[in-house]
Design a protein around this motif. Sequence first.
Motif, short mmCIF file in Angstrom:
data_model
loop_
_atom_site.label_atom_id
_atom_site.label_comp_id
_atom_site.label_asym_id
_atom_site.label_seq_id
_atom_site.Cartn_x
_atom_site.Cartn_y
_atom_site.Cartn_z
N VAL A 82 0.87 -1.18 0.00
CA VAL A 82 0.00 0.00 0.00
C VAL A 82 0.90 1.23 0.00
CG1 VAL A 82 -1.73 1.30 1.31
CG2 VAL A 82 -1.87 -1.19 1.19
N VAL A 83 0.59 2.20 -0.87
CA VAL A 83 1.45 3.39 -1.02
C VAL A 83 0.60 4.65 -1.07
CG1 VAL A 83 1.50 3.22 -3.56
CG2 VAL A 83 3.38 4.37 -2.36
N ARG A 84 1.11 5.69 -0.47
CA ARG A 84 0.44 6.99 -0.52
C ARG A 84 0.89 7.78 -1.75
NH1 ARG A 84 0.65 8.61 5.55
NH2 ARG A 84 2.60 9.64 5.00
N ALA A 85 0.21 8.90 -1.99
CA ALA A 85 0.51 9.72 -3.16
C ALA A 85 1.94 10.27 -3.12
CB ALA A 85 -0.49 10.87 -3.26
N ASP A 86 2.46 10.54 -1.92
CA ASP A 86 3.82 11.09 -1.83
C ASP A 86 4.89 10.01 -1.94
OD1 ASP A 86 3.65 9.81 0.60
OD2 ASP A 86 3.88 11.62 1.83
N VAL B 65 0.72 7.88 -10.44
CA VAL B 65 -0.65 8.17 -10.88
C VAL B 65 -1.35 9.06 -9.85
CG1 VAL B 65 -2.88 7.17 -11.51
CG2 VAL B 65 -0.78 6.01 -12.18
N GLN B 66 -1.02 8.88 -8.57
CA GLN B 66 -1.65 9.70 -7.53
C GLN B 66 -1.10 11.12 -7.50
OE1 GLN B 66 -2.54 7.45 -3.60
NE2 GLN B 66 -0.83 6.34 -4.49
N ALA B 67 0.17 11.29 -7.84
CA ALA B 67 0.81 12.62 -7.84
C ALA B 67 1.70 12.71 -9.07
CB ALA B 67 1.62 12.81 -6.56
N PRO B 68 1.12 12.98 -10.24
CA PRO B 68 1.84 12.83 -11.52
C PRO B 68 3.03 13.78 -11.68
CG PRO B 68 -0.55 13.07 -11.86
CD PRO B 68 -0.27 13.38 -10.43
N ARG B 69 4.11 13.19 -12.16
CA ARG B 69 5.28 13.97 -12.56
C ARG B 69 5.53 13.84 -14.06
NH1 ARG B 69 9.87 11.49 -10.20
NH2 ARG B 69 8.59 9.61 -10.01
#
Length: 273
Positions: free
Chosen positions: A21-25, A163-167
């Motif tokens: 499980v991973v967060r946006a950061d 995908v949660q915090a696109p670069r």
Amino acid sequence: MSMESLALIEKWPVPTAAAAVVRADGTLLGAHGPTAQPFALASVTKPLAAYAVLVAYEEGAVELDEAAGPEGAAVRHLLAHTSGLAFDEHRVTAPPGQRRLYSNAGFEQLGDHLAKATEIPFGEYLRQAVLEPLGMTSTTLDGSPAKDGVSTVDDLVRFAAEVQAPRLLDPRTVAEAMTVQYPGTKGVLPGYGHQNPNDWGLGFEIRDSKSPHWTGGSSSPRTFGHFGQSGTFLWIDPDAGVACVALTDRAFGTWATEVWPAFTDAVLAELGR
């Protein structure tokens, strides 16, 4: 950090499983099992392929609404499974935009279209556009952009954070990918029967109010992602602010429909605490 809920994969009737499980950061909230082991992704390949197509769109190599695939269809139709192509055959079974016909053939035609537009084989384009920049060194695609990817939980965690915090993409492009395309379109969700509507974004399936579904009963309607016939899944729940990856080496079947939703609910419940 570890999450107790992830240990539920040990009870799954599969030879091997790994999950995280991973967060946006990019913060890894928990991982369990051999997260560096490569697994066949089956259709979890599609979100990776779609992301590469969206990079090509932002680079100006393709347009979402340019003609691609069967007559009258566009890149957007192929990404959203509304091109009218059959599941695994390159034959047209409906006019574009009318029904959600989940199609591996559509993603194969998408790969061909991108390869022609960029003059780079699709697997190589995916490597340059997505895998290399994200450090996904254990991920490969030799074959169909619909189903032949191989990856690890460690690599897919990197993708899920992106995908949660696109670069690599403008956040507005990713927002479009998780927005329903051709709203109100009905169709079959493989393994889960007829859904009305059968909502889909650009390469990502959207949960909305589908029932039954492979995510959890507590998953938000905005949850999006994909599962694969090799017993794999990746979901992103924007309301919970997390993504979850689970990879196994047993083909999707009744076992998965029984254990996956409870697993997801346990993950979300632990995060809620």
